[in-house]
Design a protein around this motif. Structure first.
Motif, PDB file in Angstrom:
ATOM      1  N   THR A   1       0.824  -1.220   0.000  1.00 42.31           N
ATOM      2  CA  THR A   1       0.000   0.000   0.000  1.00 42.31           C
ATOM      3  C   THR A   1       0.855   1.267   0.000  1.00 42.31           C
ATOM      4  OG1 THR A   1      -0.132  -0.186   2.409  1.00 42.31           O
ATOM      5  CG2 THR A   1      -1.986  -1.069   1.150  1.00 42.31           C
TER       6      THR A   1
ATOM      7  N   VAL B   1       6.522 -13.989   4.121  1.00 43.15           N
ATOM      8  CA  VAL B   1       5.120 -14.219   3.755  1.00 43.15           C
ATOM      9  C   VAL B   1       4.464 -12.860   3.541  1.00 43.15           C
ATOM     10  CG1 VAL B   1       2.940 -15.287   4.415  1.00 43.15           C
ATOM     11  CG2 VAL B   1       5.101 -16.269   5.224  1.00 43.15           C
TER      12      VAL B   1
ATOM     13  N   ILE C   1       4.044  -2.907   5.746  1.00 42.35           N
ATOM     14  CA  ILE C   1       5.476  -3.147   5.524  1.00 42.35           C
ATOM     15  C   ILE C   1       6.094  -2.052   4.655  1.00 42.35           C
ATOM     16  CG2 ILE C   1       5.422  -5.646   5.827  1.00 42.35           C
ATOM     17  CD1 ILE C   1       5.190  -5.941   2.803  1.00 42.35           C
TER      18      ILE C   1
ATOM     19  N   ASN D   1       0.323 -14.734  -0.404  1.00 44.17           N
ATOM     20  CA  ASN D   1      -0.703 -15.630   0.117  1.00 44.17           C
ATOM     21  C   ASN D   1      -2.019 -15.481  -0.647  1.00 44.17           C
ATOM     22  OD1 ASN D   1      -2.377 -17.168   1.642  1.00 44.17           O
ATOM     23  ND2 ASN D   1      -2.080 -16.042   3.550  1.00 44.17           N
TER      24      ASN D   1
ATOM     25  N   VAL E   1     -10.297  -2.450   7.675  1.00 44.32           N
ATOM     26  CA  VAL E   1      -8.855  -2.578   7.934  1.00 44.32           C
ATOM     27  C   VAL E   1      -8.252  -3.322   6.740  1.00 44.32           C
ATOM     28  CG1 VAL E   1      -7.073  -3.593   9.421  1.00 44.32           C
ATOM     29  CG2 VAL E   1      -9.132  -2.615  10.442  1.00 44.32           C
ATOM     30  N   PRO E   2      -7.237  -2.738   6.083  1.00 49.41           N
ATOM     31  CA  PRO E   2      -6.653  -3.410   4.918  1.00 49.41           C
ATOM     32  C   PRO E   2      -5.892  -4.676   5.324  1.00 49.41           C
ATOM     33  CG  PRO E   2      -5.996  -1.094   5.022  1.00 49.41           C
ATOM     34  CD  PRO E   2      -6.611  -1.434   6.340  1.00 49.41           C
ATOM     35  N   GLY E   3      -5.551  -5.481   4.338  1.00 56.62           N
ATOM     36  CA  GLY E   3      -4.704  -6.646   4.608  1.00 56.62           C
ATOM     37  C   GLY E   3      -5.485  -7.937   4.655  1.00 56.62           C
TER      38      GLY E   3
ATOM     39  N   SER F   1      -2.545 -12.163   8.481  1.00 59.30           N
ATOM     40  CA  SER F   1      -1.674 -11.277   9.255  1.00 59.30           C
ATOM     41  C   SER F   1      -2.394 -10.669  10.451  1.00 59.30           C
ATOM     42  CB  SER F   1      -1.069 -10.184   8.382  1.00 59.30           C
ATOM     43  OG  SER F   1      -1.978  -9.748   7.459  1.00 59.30           O
TER      44      SER F   1
ATOM     45  N   ARG G   1     -13.563   6.046   8.698  1.00 62.99           N
ATOM     46  CA  ARG G   1     -12.247   5.721   8.121  1.00 62.99           C
ATOM     47  C   ARG G   1     -11.998   6.542   6.854  1.00 62.99           C
ATOM     48  NH1 ARG G   1     -10.125   0.946  10.614  1.00 62.99           N
ATOM     49  NH2 ARG G   1      -8.334   1.266   9.299  1.00 62.99           N
TER      50      ARG G   1
ATOM     51  N   THR H   1      -8.671   4.061   4.540  1.00 59.38           N
ATOM     52  CA  THR H   1      -9.114   2.837   3.865  1.00 59.38           C
ATOM     53  C   THR H   1      -8.310   2.690   2.576  1.00 59.38           C
ATOM     54  OG1 THR H   1     -10.781   3.454   2.204  1.00 59.38           O
ATOM     55  CG2 THR H   1     -11.471   3.551   4.508  1.00 59.38           C
TER      56      THR H   1
ATOM     57  N   SER I   1       0.113   4.603   2.014  1.00 66.80           N
ATOM     58  CA  SER I   1       0.648   4.616   3.378  1.00 66.80           C
ATOM     59  C   SER I   1       0.581   3.208   3.966  1.00 66.80           C
ATOM     60  CB  SER I   1      -0.186   5.559   4.255  1.00 66.80           C
ATOM     61  OG  SER I   1      -1.369   4.913   4.693  1.00 66.80           O
TER      62      SER I   1
ATOM     63  N   GLY J   1      -1.048   3.047   6.952  1.00 67.00           N
ATOM     64  CA  GLY J   1      -1.917   3.425   8.071  1.00 67.00           C
ATOM     65  C   GLY J   1      -1.082   4.204   9.073  1.00 67.00           C
TER      66      GLY J   1
ATOM     67  N   GLU K   1       6.665  -2.516   9.578  1.00 67.86           N
ATOM     68  CA  GLU K   1       7.786  -3.463   9.619  1.00 67.86           C
ATOM     69  C   GLU K   1       8.705  -3.213   8.424  1.00 67.86           C
ATOM     70  OE1 GLU K   1       6.371  -7.519   9.808  1.00 67.86           O
ATOM     71  OE2 GLU K   1       8.267  -8.268   8.997  1.00 67.86           O
TER      72      GLU K   1
HETATM   73  C1  LIG Z   1      -4.968   2.755   5.286  1.00 73.14           C
HETATM   74  C2  LIG Z   1      -4.555   1.774   6.361  1.00 73.14           C
HETATM   75  C3  LIG Z   1      -5.285   1.694   7.546  1.00 73.14           C
HETATM   76  C4  LIG Z   1      -4.929   0.783   8.551  1.00 73.14           C
HETATM   77  N1  LIG Z   1      -5.678   0.719   9.689  1.00 73.14           N
HETATM   78  C5  LIG Z   1      -5.370  -0.182  10.648  1.00 73.14           C
HETATM   79  C6  LIG Z   1      -6.166  -0.289  11.834  1.00 73.14           C
HETATM   80  O1  LIG Z   1      -7.150   0.414  12.004  1.00 73.14           O
HETATM   81  N2  LIG Z   1      -5.809  -1.196  12.770  1.00 73.14           N
HETATM   82  C7  LIG Z   1      -4.726  -2.016  12.594  1.00 73.14           C
HETATM   83  O2  LIG Z   1      -4.449  -2.846  13.476  1.00 73.14           O
HETATM   84  N3  LIG Z   1      -3.951  -1.944  11.485  1.00 73.14           N
HETATM   85  C8  LIG Z   1      -4.244  -1.052  10.510  1.00 73.14           C
HETATM   86  N4  LIG Z   1      -3.465  -0.961   9.384  1.00 73.14           N
HETATM   87  C9  LIG Z   1      -2.265  -1.811   9.254  1.00 73.14           C
HETATM   88  C10 LIG Z   1      -2.513  -3.119   8.472  1.00 73.14           C
HETATM   89  O3  LIG Z   1      -3.713  -3.061   7.752  1.00 73.14           O
HETATM   90  C11 LIG Z   1      -2.544  -4.324   9.407  1.00 73.14           C
HETATM   91  O4  LIG Z   1      -1.328  -4.416  10.115  1.00 73.14           O
HETATM   92  C12 LIG Z   1      -2.783  -5.624   8.628  1.00 73.14           C
HETATM   93  O5  LIG Z   1      -3.030  -6.682   9.528  1.00 73.14           O
HETATM   94  C13 LIG Z   1      -1.616  -6.013   7.728  1.00 73.14           C
HETATM   95  O6  LIG Z   1      -2.064  -7.060   6.904  1.00 73.14           O
HETATM   96  P1  LIG Z   1      -1.329  -7.469   5.561  1.00 73.14           P
HETATM   97  O7  LIG Z   1      -1.964  -8.710   5.066  1.00 73.14           O
HETATM   98  O8  LIG Z   1      -1.315  -6.328   4.622  1.00 73.14           O
HETATM   99  O9  LIG Z   1       0.137  -7.791   6.104  1.00 73.14           O
HETATM  100  P2  LIG Z   1       1.533  -7.526   5.388  1.00 73.14           P
HETATM  101  O10 LIG Z   1       1.827  -6.066   5.449  1.00 73.14           O
HETATM  102  O11 LIG Z   1       1.585  -8.181   4.073  1.00 73.14           O
HETATM  103  O12 LIG Z   1       2.487  -8.293   6.409  1.00 73.14           O
HETATM  104  C14 LIG Z   1       2.620  -7.858   7.741  1.00 73.14           C
HETATM  105  C15 LIG Z   1       3.355  -8.936   8.556  1.00 73.14           C
HETATM  106  O13 LIG Z   1       2.519 -10.082   8.706  1.00 73.14           O
HETATM  107  C16 LIG Z   1       3.200 -11.242   8.210  1.00 73.14           C
HETATM  108  N5  LIG Z   1       2.225 -12.134   7.594  1.00 73.14           N
HETATM  109  C17 LIG Z   1       1.307 -11.813   6.652  1.00 73.14           C
HETATM  110  N6  LIG Z   1       0.566 -12.885   6.340  1.00 73.14           N
HETATM  111  C18 LIG Z   1       1.053 -13.917   7.077  1.00 73.14           C
HETATM  112  C19 LIG Z   1       0.726 -15.299   7.172  1.00 73.14           C
HETATM  113  N7  LIG Z   1      -0.258 -15.857   6.449  1.00 73.14           N
HETATM  114  N8  LIG Z   1       1.452 -16.070   8.022  1.00 73.14           N
HETATM  115  C20 LIG Z   1       2.457 -15.536   8.762  1.00 73.14           C
HETATM  116  N9  LIG Z   1       2.814 -14.243   8.708  1.00 73.14           N
HETATM  117  C21 LIG Z   1       2.118 -13.438   7.877  1.00 73.14           C
HETATM  118  C22 LIG Z   1       4.180 -10.699   7.190  1.00 73.14           C
HETATM  119  O14 LIG Z   1       5.234 -11.625   6.944  1.00 73.14           O
HETATM  120  C23 LIG Z   1       4.627  -9.439   7.892  1.00 73.14           C
HETATM  121  O15 LIG Z   1       5.558  -9.765   8.887  1.00 73.14           O
HETATM  122  C24 LIG Z   1      -3.801  -0.062   8.361  1.00 73.14           C
HETATM  123  C25 LIG Z   1      -3.063   0.017   7.158  1.00 73.14           C
HETATM  124  C26 LIG Z   1      -3.439   0.918   6.162  1.00 73.14           C
HETATM  125  C27 LIG Z   1      -2.660   0.976   4.870  1.00 73.14           C
END
Ligand SMILES: Cc1cc2nc3c(=O)[nH]c(=O)nc-3n(C[C@H](O)[C@H](O)[C@H](O)COP(=O)(O)OP(=O)(O)OC[C@H]3O[C@@H](n4cnc5c(N)ncnc54)[C@H](O)[C@@H]3O)c2cc1C
Length: 341
Positions: free
Chosen positions: A16, A51, A58, A72, A118-120, A124, A207, A213, A223, A225, A332
């Motif tokens: 993102t 992963v 990240i 994934n 919440v994205p992602g 994770s 949001r 979002t 960003s 977040g 991270e």
């Molecule tokens: C606009 C925006 C708003 C956000 N709002 C919030 C919020 O309100 N609350 C909040 O908590 N976070 C928020 N976040 C942060 C983010 O969305 C979360 O941290 C989310 O859980 C990350 O998920 P991801 O799949 O994108 O993980 P990634 O960024 O792809 O990975 C993050 C970490 O998780 C590990 N990981 C991913 N998948 C797995 C798997 N299957 N097994 C083992 N390890 C894994 C990766 O290796 C890495 O270490 C926001 C982000 C953005 C961009």
């Protein structure tokens, strides 16, 4: 069909923040067998493994990741009966977190509606301990299933590629109005008890207003977040900070900007940033603070990971110099030879 491993695949578009270089090796994972196969490949070649979920928390180094990146793509939802009056939903880890929220809300299952938008990915969520607007994933997780990265064994728990997450949700769709003040306020404005779908829509609107979002119907900022955690400091350091903030006056610290946490005091990082010369919209070159959210570091277009890291360093240095407080990033760093900020 054997798993396809591609070489030098650009990673920035899969995040993102949209910065960073390529993965040396890259594969898309669609089955648990492919997870095993990928780990065997990495062990044979002695490669580090990363992963990748939705890439929303990240910052990838400009040099990329010098190992195997596994994107994934495990998909699917299943209901696994009931326990303690809750419905157990098993979600494949490559599903979007928000798709799980929609699944739950559509079936009138309560417990994650405040975490709408919440994205992602689902996988994770337990790694990051996703939380917002008064709900936390740790409150609903029943089980986290995965494959051990080192041995390839199917293990629960351990150090693993999360393949499936089981959440326990309350049937009946009762909204917990004490979970978040803004939800309670919104409910007061209605002439009926809000449905889970109405709460979801209200949260998405909040949001969107904050630029928090990645949904196509909203204005999206590049960003991760919130980049910084709210720091917890000693009472002594808090008192010094409070005096500075109250004596100076000015914007950024309205309302509750600190709260007790055991023998420490937690402070709103947003307030500290604002008072250290980094208010909303403040930019240095191609990186800045979002105009809509005080804690979101934004790639304004074409920034490199080094530029993002440089900006983060400047913010941390300004807060350290002004208040003596150390800000820790939420995001991270991936693929950097040494700590980038
Ligand atoms: C606009 C925006 C708003 C956000 N709002 C919030 C919020 O309100 N609350 C909040 O908590 N976070 C928020 N976040 C942060 C983010 O969305 C979360 O941290 C989310 O859980 C990350 O998920 P991801 O799949 O994108 O993980 P990634 O960024 O792809 O990975 C993050 C970490 O998780 C590990 N990981 C991913 N998948 C797995 C798997 N299957 N097994 C083992 N390890 C894994 C990766 O290796 C890495 O270490 C926001 C982000 C953005 C961009």
């Amino acid at each position: 069909m054997p798993l396809v491993f591609s070489l030098n695949v650009p990673l920035a578009p899969m995040t993102t923040l949209k910065v960073g270089g390529p993965a040396k090796y890259f594969a898309e994972i669609r089955t648990e067998e492919e997870v095993q196969e990928a780990f065997r490949f990495a062990r044979e070649k002695n490669l580090p493994v990363f992963v990748l979920g939705g890439g929303s928390n990240i910052v990838i180094a400009d040099a990329g990741f010098p190992g195997l990146v596994l994107r994934n793509e495990l998909k699917g939802f299943r209901e696994e009966g009931e326990a303690d009056g809750k419905v157990l939903v098993a979600a494949a880890s490559g599903e979007d977190w928000d798709a799980l929220v929609v699944y739950a809300v559509d079936r009138n299952l309560a417990g994650i509606e405040n975490m709408s938008g919440v994205p992602g990915t689902v996988g994770s969520a337990p790694v990051q301990n996703v939380a917002c607007y008064g709900q936390s994933v740790s409150e609903v997780i029943r089980e986290v299933r995965g494959v051990d990265m080192r041995t390839g064994e199917r293990k629960v728990p351990g150090r693993y590629f999360v393949t499936e997450v089981v959440v326990a949700l309350a049937p009946g769709g009762k909204v917990n109005l004490s979970s978040y003040q803004d939800v309670a306020k919104y409910a007061e404005s209605l002439d009926h008890a809000p449905s889970l779908m109405e709460v979801r829509q209200a949260i998405l609107a909040i949001r969107a207003k904050k630029g928090m979002t990645v949904l196509p119907e909203h204005e999206v900022f590049q960003s991760v977040g919130s980049f910084f955690k709210n720091p917890a400091v000693s009472r002594e350091l808090f008192e010094k900070t409070r005096i500075k903030i109250e004596t100076e006056g000015g914007p950024g610290c309205e309302g509750n900007w600190f709260w007790e946490q055991g023998d420490k005091v937690k402070m709103a990082a947003a307030c500290l940033l604002e008072r250290s010369g980094f208010p909303k919209g403040q930019a240095l070159g191609k990186v800045g603070i979002s105009p809509k959210h005080s804690l979101a570091v934004v790639n304004l277009g074409g920034a490199t990971a080094a530029e993002v890291a440089g900006f983060v360093k400047s913010v941390r240095a300004a807060v350290r110099e002004k208040f003596g407080v150390e800000l820790e990033p939420e995001a991270e760093a991936v693929g950097f030879a040494e700590a980038p900020w």
